[in-house]
Every structure is written in structure tokens, then in C-alpha cells.
Design a protein around this motif. Structure first.
Motif, PDB file in Angstrom:
ATOM      1  N   VAL A 600       7.902 -31.265  60.766  1.00 41.91           N
ATOM      2  CA  VAL A 600       6.843 -30.349  61.194  1.00 41.91           C
ATOM      3  C   VAL A 600       5.665 -31.135  61.765  1.00 41.91           C
ATOM      4  N   VAL A 601       5.254 -32.206  61.073  1.00 41.89           N
ATOM      5  CA  VAL A 601       4.143 -33.030  61.563  1.00 41.89           C
ATOM      6  C   VAL A 601       4.456 -33.580  62.944  1.00 41.89           C
ATOM      7  N   SER A 602       5.693 -34.055  63.149  1.00 44.37           N
ATOM      8  CA  SER A 602       6.077 -34.604  64.453  1.00 44.37           C
ATOM      9  C   SER A 602       5.945 -33.559  65.555  1.00 44.37           C
ATOM     10  N   ARG A 603       6.406 -32.334  65.293  1.00 48.39           N
ATOM     11  CA  ARG A 603       6.323 -31.285  66.317  1.00 48.39           C
ATOM     12  C   ARG A 603       4.878 -30.891  66.581  1.00 48.39           C
ATOM     13  N   VAL A 604       4.047 -30.833  65.534  1.00 49.72           N
ATOM     14  CA  VAL A 604       2.641 -30.457  65.726  1.00 49.72           C
ATOM     15  C   VAL A 604       1.911 -31.531  66.528  1.00 49.72           C
ATOM     16  N   GLN A 605       2.169 -32.784  66.237  1.00 39.39           N
ATOM     17  CA  GLN A 605       1.510 -33.866  66.982  1.00 39.39           C
ATOM     18  C   GLN A 605       1.884 -33.802  68.455  1.00 39.39           C
ATOM     19  N   ARG A 606       3.147 -33.496  68.710  1.00 38.50           N
ATOM     20  CA  ARG A 606       3.580 -33.373  70.101  1.00 38.50           C
ATOM     21  C   ARG A 606       2.872 -32.201  70.774  1.00 38.50           C
ATOM     22  N   SER A 607       2.717 -31.100  70.051  1.00 33.95           N
ATOM     23  CA  SER A 607       2.020 -29.934  70.606  1.00 33.95           C
ATOM     24  C   SER A 607       0.551 -30.244  70.864  1.00 33.95           C
ATOM     25  N   ARG A 608      -0.082 -30.988  69.972  1.00 32.50           N
ATOM     26  CA  ARG A 608      -1.486 -31.390  70.189  1.00 32.50           C
ATOM     27  C   ARG A 608      -1.623 -32.167  71.498  1.00 32.50           C
ATOM     28  N   ASP A 610       0.493 -32.197  74.090  1.00 35.51           N
ATOM     29  CA  ASP A 610       0.786 -31.344  75.248  1.00 35.51           C
ATOM     30  C   ASP A 610      -0.394 -30.430  75.572  1.00 35.51           C
ATOM     31  N   ALA A 611      -1.143 -30.025  74.549  1.00 41.71           N
ATOM     32  CA  ALA A 611      -2.284 -29.131  74.761  1.00 41.71           C
ATOM     33  C   ALA A 611      -3.529 -29.873  75.237  1.00 41.71           C
ATOM     34  N   GLY A 612      -3.470 -31.224  75.270  1.00 44.25           N
ATOM     35  CA  GLY A 612      -4.600 -32.004  75.752  1.00 44.25           C
ATOM     36  C   GLY A 612      -5.719 -32.165  74.751  1.00 44.25           C
ATOM     37  N   ALA A 614      -8.111 -33.874  72.011  1.00 46.92           N
ATOM     38  CA  ALA A 614      -8.569 -35.229  71.721  1.00 46.92           C
ATOM     39  C   ALA A 614      -8.060 -35.640  70.349  1.00 46.92           C
ATOM     40  N   VAL A 615      -7.977 -36.934  70.118  1.00 48.82           N
ATOM     41  CA  VAL A 615      -7.426 -37.419  68.850  1.00 48.82           C
ATOM     42  C   VAL A 615      -8.294 -37.020  67.665  1.00 48.82           C
ATOM     43  N   SER A 616      -9.569 -36.729  67.916  1.00 44.25           N
ATOM     44  CA  SER A 616     -10.469 -36.377  66.812  1.00 44.25           C
ATOM     45  C   SER A 616     -10.617 -34.867  66.621  1.00 44.25           C
ATOM     46  N   ASP A 617      -9.986 -34.062  67.490  1.00 41.53           N
ATOM     47  CA  ASP A 617     -10.128 -32.610  67.396  1.00 41.53           C
ATOM     48  C   ASP A 617      -9.488 -32.071  66.119  1.00 41.53           C
ATOM     49  N   ARG A 618     -10.231 -31.197  65.404  1.00 42.75           N
ATOM     50  CA  ARG A 618      -9.674 -30.488  64.262  1.00 42.75           C
ATOM     51  C   ARG A 618      -8.999 -29.215  64.767  1.00 42.75           C
ATOM     52  N   ILE A 619      -7.955 -28.774  64.041  1.00 40.78           N
ATOM     53  CA  ILE A 619      -7.197 -27.609  64.501  1.00 40.78           C
ATOM     54  C   ILE A 619      -6.968 -26.623  63.352  1.00 40.78           C
ATOM     55  N   ARG A 620      -6.609 -25.397  63.738  1.00 35.32           N
ATOM     56  CA  ARG A 620      -6.051 -24.423  62.809  1.00 35.32           C
ATOM     57  C   ARG A 620      -4.577 -24.288  63.159  1.00 35.32           C
ATOM     58  N   LEU A 621      -3.722 -24.262  62.124  1.00 36.55           N
ATOM     59  CA  LEU A 621      -2.281 -24.349  62.329  1.00 36.55           C
ATOM     60  C   LEU A 621      -1.575 -23.202  61.620  1.00 36.55           C
ATOM     61  N   ALA A 622      -0.530 -22.689  62.263  1.00 37.97           N
ATOM     62  CA  ALA A 622       0.327 -21.671  61.642  1.00 37.97           C
ATOM     63  C   ALA A 622       1.783 -22.086  61.840  1.00 37.97           C
ATOM     64  N   VAL A 670      11.925 -22.542  64.417  1.00 40.90           N
ATOM     65  CA  VAL A 670      10.616 -22.593  63.774  1.00 40.90           C
ATOM     66  C   VAL A 670       9.560 -22.198  64.800  1.00 40.90           C
ATOM     67  N   SER A 671       8.601 -21.392  64.387  1.00 44.80           N
ATOM     68  CA  SER A 671       7.469 -21.009  65.240  1.00 44.80           C
ATOM     69  C   SER A 671       6.239 -21.791  64.805  1.00 44.80           C
ATOM     70  N   ILE A 672       5.593 -22.441  65.784  1.00 39.72           N
ATOM     71  CA  ILE A 672       4.392 -23.243  65.516  1.00 39.72           C
ATOM     72  C   ILE A 672       3.293 -22.788  66.460  1.00 39.72           C
ATOM     73  N   ALA A 673       2.116 -22.560  65.921  1.00 42.68           N
ATOM     74  CA  ALA A 673       0.960 -22.184  66.735  1.00 42.68           C
ATOM     75  C   ALA A 673      -0.249 -22.975  66.246  1.00 42.68           C
ATOM     76  N   LEU A 674      -1.079 -23.419  67.187  1.00 42.36           N
ATOM     77  CA  LEU A 674      -2.283 -24.149  66.809  1.00 42.36           C
ATOM     78  C   LEU A 674      -3.377 -23.867  67.822  1.00 42.36           C
ATOM     79  N   GLU A 675      -4.600 -23.997  67.356  1.00 41.46           N
ATOM     80  CA  GLU A 675      -5.758 -23.848  68.224  1.00 41.46           C
ATOM     81  C   GLU A 675      -6.869 -24.749  67.720  1.00 41.46           C
ATOM     82  N   ARG A 676      -7.743 -25.130  68.639  1.00 43.18           N
ATOM     83  CA  ARG A 676      -8.839 -26.004  68.283  1.00 43.18           C
ATOM     84  C   ARG A 676      -9.805 -25.278  67.352  1.00 43.18           C
ATOM     85  N   ALA A 677     -10.139 -25.930  66.244  1.00 42.04           N
ATOM     86  CA  ALA A 677     -11.082 -25.334  65.298  1.00 42.04           C
ATOM     87  C   ALA A 677     -12.494 -25.454  65.853  1.00 42.04           C
ATOM     88  N   VAL A 678     -13.257 -24.384  65.778  1.00 42.94           N
ATOM     89  CA  VAL A 678     -14.629 -24.372  66.318  1.00 42.94           C
ATOM     90  C   VAL A 678     -15.562 -25.049  65.329  1.00 42.94           C
TER      91      VAL A 678
END
Length: 678
Positions: A600-608, A610-612, A614-622, A670-678
Motif C-alpha cells: 500500500v505504501v509503495s502504491r501511495v508513494q507512486r500516486s504522490r 504522479d500527482a506532482g 512535493a516531498v514535504s506535502d502532507r496528505i489525507r488518504l483513503a 484496491v481503491s486508493i485516493a489522496l489529496e493534499r492536506a490544507v
């Protein structure tokens, strides 16, 4: 009859050449042939065979040098001949002497070339004739061969400067200059003898005008033919530089083979070798060091001393010291290919593929001593690598060095004055770890278990001859966590021998046994295949081993037997040169859940990425998937959050997110969704 032969043609315009016998002026080089041979023997030739054979044989078969040419342009031959008696000849050695003889002004504005030089005449001192210059000019190789002293306008001035710079440390030219520049330099210097400083055969330094020679061979086309504009097989260097960069072209030509070996030009190899290396070098600087150092690290007294840094830091700095010494030694020996290869191999294998990969997490922060040690270590590695490669790849190394130091790499020293000493114990221990890591990966592959799937244990054996001193053993134990992390193994243990890991079986070599046992060979083969594991281990250690056939005992040779290793028990064993790595392939439910979490971590990192983000961006994950996968995420929520910088992880629901990505993990959707945390 009719004899056919190849007629010589001009290599430029391809027209037939007409040969005529011509009168010429000669330098009597045969008078000092032995002196040229003696001087050549003191030259350090690269490659040696050019000096010993091609050039040496040319000197051995030396004939007088025809020095005059029937041309208009060139240095006029300074010989004046009496028009009444051609045996009256005067050689003029300077403009001043010419002025004294002719009475003409040879000061400012004087042109010593044709036709002006031919206006200078005077009366013959031996008869009533007039001295007139012979119409020939000098072979242009005489001009180039005079370069060592002519560049300083010696002997008319700069005697001290010439003495400080003569002879040259080295010269470099194409192999086609064997009978050109190489020869003219030596012939003129030998003929002048003690008229040049440090130039007598009895002098302690090399008495050729050059101490060393680097001979460059030709760059050929892709088929191995010599490049020629008339053939249309010439590669445009400006196109290559524009397409790949000057550094890549230079690095390819230098690193691919010795410069004195003919080289086929392969454009694809520039991209695959030199281009790939330079990209790796730039990525380590820009994508690792500079990217994370920008979060607040810069070199300071707060950085830990080298002796207190982690072993892996001390290891890479020890390797750096060795590579620095090796590259310098190669260049001292005029082997730029060896220097380029040793630096490139070190940076790719040791720095990028091992040090940076295993320490990536240490660069995510800049505050702790461990983080500062990693930044300081990698900065030192980058700086020294820039300096070692600067003569070969001058542009990228200069840019990186300027970014790190604020000054050009070409203005700094090639070697560090205060480099740390090598630590052979740490290097030996790390070599053991890397070998075991390679074998462990091979064992995982044999077992069909991915590296992301944790395993319970691994048992290792290091050859007794390689174990080294007690300090090396201590270093090996301290480096085991690297092996644990690299192979994703919970526990690593060591055995003193592989007796409990493998069982040895023997197979007979009928070809060699037939010469010894004849018709009894099948019986001998049966006796060999009945040998026990302990007997075969003793045989491998060099102890004698005999078999008895029909009451006839004979000692076996190593060619008579092929020894096969088979794993004992359930462990999967991989072996090489006395090293053994055995893994337990059993996957418990607990290990299975951790493996899914890692996927799961590997797929999320790849999605981060692909979404562009930054390495320091915090996210919300589902994450939503099978019950097994969702249970794995729940069991490792905190760890997953820390790895992907998630401030919140929702399990089983992805509807609130705009973009949902469908991935496959071990055959499960598996369904993975993420967005940048404000």
C-alpha cells in the motif's frame, strides 16, 4: 606480359600522383641515430609498444631527414649559396647575422618570408660571386619539432624560463604522428644536444624533449572504417555535443576504452553509458542532496565528527579515500580510462545504488545529528567526485562544485590535503554485507517471495578466510541492521560453517574416470555417488579422498567429481565463493499483513509522485479493498501515515475524494485516493 599494380592516388582529391626524383637538402640524422635510440628508451610511452616497436623500429631504420620543400609558403631555408661556386654555402643563424651580412635593416617591419627574404644578398667571402638564398622552404615538421624552445624564443631570450619548463612532462598526439611530430621533436632535440638545457645524455632526467607520450588512436565509424568526408561516414561533433552534451561525449570516449585503442563511434552508447552516469550523478545531487538540504541544512561545526558518524558513513568515506588515491594513481600513469572507470563505478555502485538508497530516510530531516552526519557525508562525496571527474567531464562537475562551494572546481586542488584514512575493517565488513544481500535477493527470487514481503529469519555464513580480525567481526555485527532493512528480514543470524544448511552430493565425471578405471568406471561412479556430505566437505577443503573399486583404492582428483549442494530442511539457500545466505520462506499471517501494508505504501508513494506533490506535502488518504487488505492497513496505520506523510487515513470509504485510483495488490483490486492536506 602485362603487370598490374595499384597506382598511388592523392588521399585528398583522389587524383593520380606523379613521382619525380628531386634534389633536396638533408639533415644528417644518421650521424646521431644511436643517441636518438638511447633517448627514446627513457621515454614513458603509452602504449609501450608504440615506443618499442613502431617508433623504435623507425629510429633503428633511420635515414637522413630530407628537410627542404619546393614550395612558396613556409619558413625559408636559411642557406645562401654562391652563384659562382655552389660549394660556397653559408648558414645564417639569426636576423642580426643576416643584417650584418647583407647590410639591410632587419628591425621593426622586417619580413623574413618569401619573396622579401630573397632580396638579401652579399658578396661571397671566398670568390667574387654573390651569395643568394636557395629557393626552398623548410619542412613544416621542422617548425613543429622546434616548438619546445621556439615557443620561448630561445636561444635569443628566456633561457631561465626554458630551463624551468624543459623537457615537457608529457605530450599527446595521434598515432599517425609517429613519423611526424614525435620524430621531429626527438630528432631536433638530439641534434642540438647540449645547446638545450637538461639535454645531454648524461643528465639525470629524461633527455628526450618529452618525458611521457600518450598516443591517441583513431575514432572509427560504426563499421570500423576510418572516418572520411569523401566517404560520407563522418560524425558531426557539433551535432553530438548539442544532442548529448560535451561532458557525455568526452566521458564516453575516455571511459569506453583506452585512448590508444581504435574506437568505433556508437552514438547509442553515449546515452546508455556516459549519459546515464551523468544523469545519476545529477540526480543524486539535485534529487537527494540539494532537494532536502534546502529545508535548512548547511555545513557547520554542528556536523558530527567523522569518527562519531554511523558505520555506513565511515564506510563510504573510506571507499572515497581509496577511489581518490586510485584515480590519482591512474592519472599519474596517464591512464585516464582507468581513472574515469574507477570513479564512475564507485559513484554508481557504492554511492547511488547502496549508500543513498539505504540512507534515503536520513535526508528527510535536517535537525538531528544522524541527519546532519548524512548530509555532511554526502556533500563530501559529491565534492570529491566533482574534483576527480573534472578533467574528463568539466562542465557538470563545475556546476555542482560551484553550487556546493561557491567556486570553480578547476581552481581547487585535485586531492584533499586532509582526507580521512581508510578503514579496511569497515570496508571488509561492508563487502560481506553486500555479498550476503545479493545472495539473499537470489534466495528470495528462488523462493518466489517479493522483497516487500517481510520474512522471519535468514541464516548466513561468511568464509573463515574472509572473516578477518575481531574488529572486522564487530563491524559485521554492527552492520547487520543494513542487511535486515535491505532484505526485509526480521532476524539475521550467523553460522561458522554451512554444514547444517546444505547437504553435499557427488556426481561422477565419466570422461576422467574412464581413463583411470576402464571397464570398472560404472563401479567407480557408483562409489563416488555414495560418498557422504562430510567426506565431500573435507575433499573441498583440500583433504585427500579415495575410493575402492574391486579392491583397488585410488585417490580422486577434483576433475573426477562434480559436487552439488542441496538445501537441508525448509530453508532456501544461495551460495557463492564460500558465502551462504539461507532464508525461511514461510509467511505467517502477521508477516502477510505487514507485506500488504508495504505494498500500500509503495502504491501511495507512486500516486504522490504522479500527482506532482512535493516531498514535504502532507496528505489525507483513503484505502478500500478486501477485508484482508483493510485489516492490514488498520494494523499498520501509524507506520503507513509516517511513511506517506498522511495526517488522516480513512479505511473502507473513498467516496469523499474527487480522484480515486484503482490498483492491483497481489491480485486484489484496491481503491486508493489522496489529496493534499490544507
Amino acid at each position: 606480359g602485362t603487370l598490374e599494380h595499384r597506382y598511388p592516388h592523392c588521399w585528398r582529391c583522389d587524383t593520380p600522383l606523379l613521382y619525380y626524383a628531386r634534389t633536396s637538402w638533408f639533415v644528417r640524422t644518421t650521424a646521431y641515430k644511436d643517441a636518438m635510440l638511447a633517448r627514446n628508451a627513457r621515454v614513458d610511452w603509452h602504449p609501450p609498444e608504440i615506443g618499442e616497436r613502431r617508433f623504435g623500429e623507425w629510429l633503428t631504420n633511420n635515414i637522413d631527414w630530407a628537410i627542404s620543400r619546393d614550395r612558396y609558403w613556409g619558413s625559408p631555408l636559411p642557406l645562401w649559396i654562391c652563384d659562382s661556386n655552389s660549394s660556397h654555402v653559408e648558414a645564417i643563424g639569426s636576423f642580426a647575422e643576416l643584417g650584418e651580412k647583407s647590410g639591410a635593416n632587419v628591425g621593426e617591419g622586417f619580413d623574413p618570408h618569401k619573396p622579401y627574404i630573397d632580396a638579401h644578398t652579399w658578396s661571397c667571402a671566398e670568390c667574387h660571386g654573390t651569395m643568394k638564398r636557395t629557393p626552398e622552404v623548410i619542412d613544416t615538421w621542422f617548425d613543429s619539432g622546434s616548438m619546445p624552445f621556439a615557443q620561448w624564443h630561445y636561444p635569443f631570450e628566456n633561457a631561465t624560463k626554458l630551463e624551468q619548463n624543459y623537457p615537457a612532462d608529457f605530450i599527446a598526439e595521434g598515432v599517425d604522428q609517429t613519423r611526424g611530430w614525435f620524430y621531429s621533436l626527438l630528432a631536433i632535440a638530439t641534434g642540438l644536444d647540449d645547446a638545450l638545457p637538461c639535454n645531454t645524455l648524461s643528465h639525470r632526467v629524461a633527455t628526450a624533449p618529452f618525458k611521457s607520450v600518450v598516443v591517441n588512436d583513431l575514432v572509427l565509424d560504426a563499421t570500423g572504417a576510418k572516418m572520411s568526408k569523401s566517404k560520407g561516414n563522418v560524425v558531426d561533433p557539433w551535432m553530438i555535443v548539442e544532442k548529448y552534451g560535451a561532458d557525455a561525449a568526452r566521458l564516453f570516449l575516455v571511459a569506453s576504452s583506452q585512448v590508444w585503442v581504435p574506437r568505433r563511434f556508437d552514438e547509442a552508447a553515449i546515452r546508455d553509458t556516459a549519459g546515464r552516469f551523468l544523469l545519476t550523478f545529477r540526480n543524486v545531487y539535485s534529487g537527494i542532496f540539494a532537494l532536502y538540504a534546502n529545508f535548512g541544512w548547511e555545513p557547520s561545526s554542528a556536523d558530527p565528527d567523522v569518527r562519531s558518524r554511523p558505520l555506513i558513513d565511515r564506510w563510504v568515506l573510506s571507499r572515497l579515500a581509496e577511489v581518490e588515491a586510485q584515480a590519482n594513481k591512474y592519472l599519474d600513469d596517464y591512464d585516464s580510462t582507468g581513472a574515469a572507470r574507477v570513479v564512475m563505478t564507485f559513484f554508481v555502485d557504492d554511492v547511488s545504488n547502496w549508500y543513498v538508497r539505504l540512507n534515503r530516510a536520513r535526508f528527510y530531516d535536517v535537525a538531528g545529528d544522524d541527519n546532519r552526519a548524512a548530509f555532511a557525508t554526502l556533500r563530501e562525496v559529491l565534492l570529491v567526485t566533482c574534483r576527480l571527474l573534472a578533467p574528463i567531464a568539466p562542465f557538470l562537475t563545475d556546476w555542482v562544485h560551484y553550487e556546493l562551494m561557491g567556486e570553480s572546481v578547476h581552481l581547487g586542488p585535485y586531492l584533499r590535503a586532509d582526507k580521512p584514512a581508510r578503514d579496511a575493517g569497515i570496508e571488509a565488513a561492508m563487502e560481506h554485507i553486500r555479498t550476503l544481500a545479493t545472495l539473499g535477493r537470489a534466495a528470495r527470487e528462488d523462493a518466489g517471495v517479493k522483497v516487500r514481503q517481510p520474512l522471519a529469519r535468514m541464516v548466513c555464513v561468511v568464509p573463515a578466510t574472509s572473516a578477518g580480525s575481531p574488529s572486522a567481526a564487530d563491524n559485521l555485527a554492527a552492520l547487520v541492521p543494513l542487511l535486515v532493512g535491505e532484505l526485509n528480514i526480521r532476524e539475521v543470524s550467523f553460522l561458522s560453517s554451512a554444514d547444517d544448511l546444505v547437504k553435499l552430493e557427488a556426481k561422477a565425471n565419466f570422461r576422467t574416470l574412464g581413463k583411470k578405471f576402464g571397464k570398472a568406471t560404472p563401479l567407480a561412479a557408483h562409489a563416488i555417488e555414495s560418498l557422504g556430505s562430510e567426506e565431500l566437505m573435507s575433499f573441498e577443503r583440500g583433504e585427500p579422498l579415495s575410493i575402492s573399486v574391486n579392491g583397488d583404492a585410488r585417490q580422486l582428483e577434483h576433475d573426477d567429481v562434480t559436487i552439488v549442494r542441496r538445501a537441508s530442511g525448509n530453508l532456501i539457500v544461495s551460495e557463492s565463493s564460500g558465502y551462504f545466505a539461507a532464508i525461511d520462506p514461510a509467511v505467517t499471517p502477521e508477516l502477510r499483513m505487514e507485506g500488504l501494508a508495504r505494498e500500500v505504501v509503495s502504491r501511495v508513494q507512486r500516486s504522490r509522485k504522479d500527482a506532482g506533490f512535493a516531498v514535504s506535502d502532507r496528505i489525507r488518504l483513503a484505502v478500500m479493498g478486501s477485508q484482508e487488505l483493510e485489516d492490514a492497513v488498520r494494523a499498520h496505520t501509524d507506520w503507513i501515515a509516517s511513511e506517506v506523510l498522511a495526517v488522516d487515513i480513512q479505511i473502507g470509504a473513498v467516496e469523499k475524494f474527487h480522484a480515486v485510483q484503482q490498483v492491483d495488490i497481489d491480485g486484489q483490486p484496491v481503491s486508493i485516493a489522496l489529496e493534499r492536506a490544507v
